[in-house]
Scaffold this motif. Sequence first.
Motif, PDB file in Angstrom:
ATOM      1  N   ILE A  61       1.836   2.094  -3.459  1.00 17.93           N
ATOM      2  CA  ILE A  61       0.735   2.711  -4.218  1.00 17.93           C
ATOM      3  C   ILE A  61       0.597   4.183  -3.878  1.00 17.93           C
ATOM      4  O   ILE A  61       0.512   5.031  -4.769  1.00 17.93           O
ATOM      5  N   TYR A 109       0.835  -1.204   0.000  1.00 14.18           N
ATOM      6  CA  TYR A 109       0.000   0.000   0.000  1.00 14.18           C
ATOM      7  C   TYR A 109       0.869   1.254   0.000  1.00 14.18           C
ATOM      8  O   TYR A 109       0.559   2.227  -0.693  1.00 14.18           O
ATOM      9  N   GLY A 162      -5.001  -2.585  -3.814  1.00 18.52           N
ATOM     10  CA  GLY A 162      -5.118  -1.282  -3.179  1.00 18.52           C
ATOM     11  C   GLY A 162      -6.127  -1.321  -2.059  1.00 18.52           C
ATOM     12  O   GLY A 162      -6.289  -2.342  -1.388  1.00 18.52           O
ATOM     13  N   GLY A 199      -3.717   0.663  -7.292  1.00 17.81           N
ATOM     14  CA  GLY A 199      -2.474   0.864  -8.019  1.00 17.81           C
ATOM     15  C   GLY A 199      -2.729   1.041  -9.505  1.00 17.81           C
ATOM     16  O   GLY A 199      -3.686   0.495 -10.056  1.00 17.81           O
TER      17      GLY A 199
END
Length: 186
Positions: free
Chosen positions: A24, A21, A74, A102
């Motif tokens: 991202i 995460y 994500g 992402g």
Amino acid sequence: MRLETERLVLREWRDADKPLYAEIIADPVVRRFFPEVGTYADADAGIERARQRLRDIGYSFFAVERKSDGRFLGMLGMAPFRDELRLAIPGAPEVEIGWQLGQPYWGQGYAPEGARAMLDFAWRSLRLTEVVAITYDGNLPSRRVMEKIGMRHDPDSDFDHPDVPQGHLLRPHVVYRILNPVLRDD
């Protein structure tokens, strides 16, 4: 808690999700509609808030993975608005829906698919009367997702985001709303 769609699993966060995460939210293209990119500390804090919220109220922003291969895509979910943000929005909405996937997973229908599952959960399990989404005025991709899931722009509720500095290009935010169709049918 776990929600499944045809292609996705929305699930509780795992520690192994944190670096994924963080990657991202550190992507400047993913975060082009935020005042700055995120850090590992931001990802860690966000995941811990989501975990606590899930324990406290039974829903939150969840990790999203693809069913076919278990790949982390994500986050997507719902959360109550913080008081200062809720009060900045006309009508003081209670719950927002949001997503952040992402780049490799854009344009494949994952965000609307997951968001529809969250709305179904909001309507049938939580019996919420309304869910709201907000974004920067110029974030057309998120606005398209909002429209695909049946949300409607409420221009009378648009506002300047209090967390974005005065005069910043990203301060103007739009509000999209959707009412619970299950309650309307009762």
